[in-house]
Scaffold this active site. Structure first.
Site, PDB file in Angstrom:
ATOM      1  N   SER A 138      -9.629  -1.059   7.338  1.00 43.08           N
ATOM      2  CA  SER A 138      -9.096  -0.918   5.981  1.00 43.08           C
ATOM      3  C   SER A 138      -8.381  -2.130   5.398  1.00 43.08           C
ATOM      4  CB  SER A 138      -8.146   0.264   5.917  1.00 43.08           C
ATOM      5  OG  SER A 138      -8.887   1.434   5.857  1.00 43.08           O
ATOM      6  N   SER A 155      -9.640   1.459   3.267  1.00 42.75           N
ATOM      7  CA  SER A 155      -8.846   2.292   2.407  1.00 42.75           C
ATOM      8  C   SER A 155      -7.791   1.535   1.597  1.00 42.75           C
ATOM      9  CB  SER A 155      -8.140   3.371   3.228  1.00 42.75           C
ATOM     10  OG  SER A 155      -7.229   2.783   4.135  1.00 42.75           O
ATOM     11  N   LYS A 186       0.850  -1.206   0.000  1.00 43.64           N
ATOM     12  CA  LYS A 186       0.000   0.000   0.000  1.00 43.64           C
ATOM     13  C   LYS A 186       0.882   1.252   0.000  1.00 43.64           C
ATOM     14  CE  LYS A 186      -3.864   1.840   2.807  1.00 43.64           C
ATOM     15  NZ  LYS A 186      -4.704   1.578   4.007  1.00 43.64           N
TER      16      LYS A 186
HETATM   17  N1  GLN Z   1     -12.964   3.584   6.765  1.00 44.29           N
HETATM   18  C1  GLN Z   1     -12.329   4.008   7.972  1.00 44.29           C
HETATM   19  C2  GLN Z   1     -11.935   5.458   7.862  1.00 44.29           C
HETATM   20  O1  GLN Z   1     -12.270   6.047   6.906  1.00 44.29           O
HETATM   21  C3  GLN Z   1     -11.151   3.153   8.258  1.00 44.29           C
HETATM   22  C4  GLN Z   1      -9.978   3.498   7.427  1.00 44.29           C
HETATM   23  C5  GLN Z   1      -8.763   2.691   7.779  1.00 44.29           C
HETATM   24  O2  GLN Z   1      -8.848   1.652   8.424  1.00 44.29           O
HETATM   25  N2  GLN Z   1      -7.617   3.217   7.401  1.00 44.29           N
HETATM   26  O3  GLN Z   1     -11.340   6.027   8.705  1.00 44.29           O
END
Ligand code: GLN
Length: 495
Positions: A181, A157, A82
Site C-alpha cells: 500500500s 490503499s 494517511k
Molecule cells: N492491496 C493489499 C490489500 O488489499 C495491500 C493493502 C495494504 O498494503 N494495506 O490487502
C-alpha cells in the site's frame, strides 16, 4: 515568489530555504493549502484539512526558528498523513463509516515523532477502508483519482497520500504498507514510496489491519524527502513490542553516499507472464542505467513467490478478522440506531451498516480460515509457506545486495475496471506482497512513463534493516535520470 509556485519545489529545496530563512513555514503551508483548495476537488485525496490548525503549527515553528531554538529535521515542512494514523483532536476514520466522527484522544507514535521533528500536519488523506484495497476505491468517502489521469485509480490503499504528493498538495506524506500500500500507489503516481523493515517504525496508534504485516512509511517526490521522513518516524517505542530496539541511522545524511561494488539480483519470477511489456521495458531500461555505473547483476530465484498472494490473503484476512472484532458498536465504532431485539442483532446491524463490502469480504475469509477444522488447512499452512517465502529471500541475499524488479504488473487502471473482480484486484499486489510476508524493506522509484503518459515504478528490496542500502541504490538511479522530476501535466499549468 508566487505562493503557488512553492509547491513545485523539492523537499530539499524547501528545507534549505526554510533553514536559510528565505521562506517561512507559514508561507510554505499557505501555498500547499492553496494547492489543496484548487486541486483536491477533482482528486479527493484529503478527507480532513484543518487550515487554521496547520497554520498555527507553522507559525509556532517559525517563531521557534526566529528565537534561535534548535529545530527538528522536518522543520516547517508540511506532511500529509494517511487517515489510518491516530491524530489527537483530529478526526481519524480509516475511511470507514464505522469510525465516522472518531476523534482520537492520543497521537500515533509516528505522528508524535512528526511533531517532534517540527513538521506541520497539513491534513489526513483518503485511503481504502481499513487499508484493504489496491485502488483507493474502497473508501467510504469516495474514490481518490490519479493526478496523471483522473479517470484512473492512484493505487491503494494509501491512495490519498500518493495522490497528494504527486499533485504537489503536500511535499511528503505518510502511508502504511501491509501488502504494497505504499509502494504500489507510489509507482502508479510516479513518486518515491518506502516500506520499512517490519519493526523499524512503531505501529502504536496505527489502526490495525494485519498486525504482523503493517508498517508505516514515507512518500516523497525524491529519495531525500523519503530519507528524512523515514528518519523522523523510525525508532524503538516501548508501546509497540514489535518495534525493534536498534539505533536509527541518519538516513537524511547517508542517502547520498556513493555505493561501490553493488550486486543486484533479478528474480526470474518477477518478469513472468502478466507483466505489462511497457513496464518490463522501463524496468529493464533502469537496470541498464545501473549497469552503466558498474553494477553487477545476477539472476536469482524466489521459488515460493507463486504462493505469495494466496498466503497473504490467508494471513492478512485472518489477522484482520480478529483485529476488526473490536468494532461492535459497544467497545468501538458505529452503533446502529433502532431497537435491536438482542445483542447479536445489535452487533449485526452495527457491523452491517459500519463496514463496506470489501471489509466484510475480508472478515468472512479470515473467520473461515481460522475456524475449527480449517485453521490447520488454511491459516497454519499459510504461516508455513510464509516462512518458505522468507527463506527464499534469505538465500537470495546470500548472493546479492539488492533485488530489483517491477512494483506493479500494470500501470494505473481505470476507475471501476476491477471493482467487480476481487481476484483481479488482488493480483495487482503480486510483486509487493512477498516483502511484507518476509518483513523486509522495499522502495518504489519512478522509472518511466507509458506511451499514454502513466508512471511506472522500479522496486528495490533489501535485507532487514538495510533501508540505507535501498536509499543509496535508489539515489544512483535518481542521479542519472530525471524521472523524479516529472509531474502530471494535468496540474503543471496551475503551479
Ligand atoms: N492491496 C493489499 C490489500 O488489499 C495491500 C493493502 C495494504 O498494503 N494495506 O490487502
Amino acid at each position: 515568489m508566487a505562493s503557488s509556485s512553492l509547491t513545485k519545489l523539492s523537499f530539499s529545496e524547501l528545507l534549505n530555504r526554510l533553514n536559510k530563512r528565505e521562506l517561512t513555514s507559514v508561507e510554505v503551508t499557505e501555498s500547499f493549502l492553496k494547492a489543496i483548495r484548487q486541486r483536491d476537488p477533482s482528486l479527493n485525496a484529503f478527507v480532513h484539512v484543518d487550515e487554521e490548525e496547520a497554520l498555527r503549527q507553522a507559525k509556532e515553528i517559525d517563531h521557534k526558528r526566529a528565537s534561535g531554538h534548535p529545530l527538528g529535521i522536518l522543520a516547517g515542512i508540511p506532511v500529509a498523513t494517511k487517515d489510518v494514523l491516530c491524530t489527537r483532536g483530529q478526526p481519524t476514520t480509516c475511511a470507514s463509516r464505522m469510525l465516522k466522527g472518531f476523534v482520537p484522544p492520543y497521537d500515533a507514535c509516528a505522528i508524535t515523532k512528526l511533531r517532534q521533528a517540527d513538521a506541520v500536519l497539513i491534513g489526513k488523506t483518503n485511503m481504502d477502508e481499513f487499508a484493504m484495497g489496491s485502488s483507493g476505491e474502497n473508501s467510504a468517502w469516495g474514490a481518490t483519482r490519479n493526478p496523471w489521469d483522473i479517470e484512473r485509480i492512484p493505487g491503494g490503499s494509501s491512495s490519498g497520500s500518493a495522490a497528494a504528493v504527486a499533485a504537489r498538495m503536500a511535499p511528503v506524506a505518510l502511508g502504511s504498507d501491509t501488502g504494497g500500500s505504499i509502494r504500489q500507489p507510489a509507482a502508479l503516481c510516479g513518486i518515491v514510496g518506502l516500506k520499512p523493515t517490519y519493526g523499524r517504525v512503531s505501529r502504536y496508534g496505527l489502526i490495525a489491519y494485519a498486525s504482523s504485516l503493517d508498517q508505516v512509511g514515507p512518500f516523497a517526490t525524491d529519495i531525500q524527502g523519503a530519507a528524512a521522513l523515514l528518519e523522523a518516524v523510525s525508532g524503538h517505542d516501548p508501546r509497540d513490542s514489535t518495534s525493534v530496539n536498534q539505533p536509527v541511522p541518519a538516513y537524511s545524511q547517508l542517502f547520498d553516499q556513493p555505493l561501490a561494488g553493488l550486486k543486484i539480483g533479478i528474480p526470474a519470477e518477477y518478469f513472468s507472464e502478466g507483466l505489462d511489456p511497457e513496464i518490463e521495458a522501463s524496468v529493464r531500461q533502469a537496470l541498464k542505467v545501473y549497469e552503466s555505473q558498474g553494477v553487477q547483476f545476477k539472476e536469482i530465484h524466489l521459488p515460493h513467490s507463486k504462493y505469495a498472494i494466496a498466503t497473504y490473503y490467508l494471513v492478512a484476512t485472518s489477522e484482520a478478522s480478529s483485529n476488526l472484532a473490536r468494532y461492535d458498536g459497544v467497545h468501538y465504532g458505529h452503533r446502529a440506531a433502532g431497537d435491536s431485539q438482542s445483542l447479536a442483532e445489535m452487533y449485526e446491524a452495527s457491523r452491517g451498516e459500519g463496514f463496506g463490502d470489501e471489509v466484510k469480504r475480508r472478515i468472512m475469509l479470515g473467520v473461515f480460515s481460522l475456524s475449527a477444522g480449517y485453521a490447520d488447512k488454511f491459516y497454519t499452512k499459510a504461516l508455513q509457506v510464509r516462512r518458505l517465502i522468507r527463506n527464499d529471500f534469505d538465500a537470495a541475499f546470500q548472493q546479492v545486495d539488492v533485488i530489483a524488479g517491477p512494483v506493479t504488473p500494470t500501470p494505473a487502471f481505470k476507475i471501476g475496471e476491477k471493482t467487480e473482480d476481487p481476484l483481479a484486484m488482488y493480483l495487482s499486489d503480486i510483486y509487493t506482497i512477498s516483502a511484507n510476508l518476509a518483513g523486509i524493506p522495499g522502495i518504489s522509484l519512478p522509472c518511466g512513463l507509458t506511451k499514454s503518459g502513466l508512471p511506472i515504478g522500479l522496486q528495490l528490496l533489501a535485507p532487514p534493516f538495510e533501508e540505507v542500502r535501498l536509499l543509496q541504490t535508489g539515489r544512483m538511479l535518481e542521479r542519472e535520470t530525471d524521472w523524479h522530476l516529472m509531474s502530471p501535466t494535468t496540474i503543471q499549468d496551475d503551479i
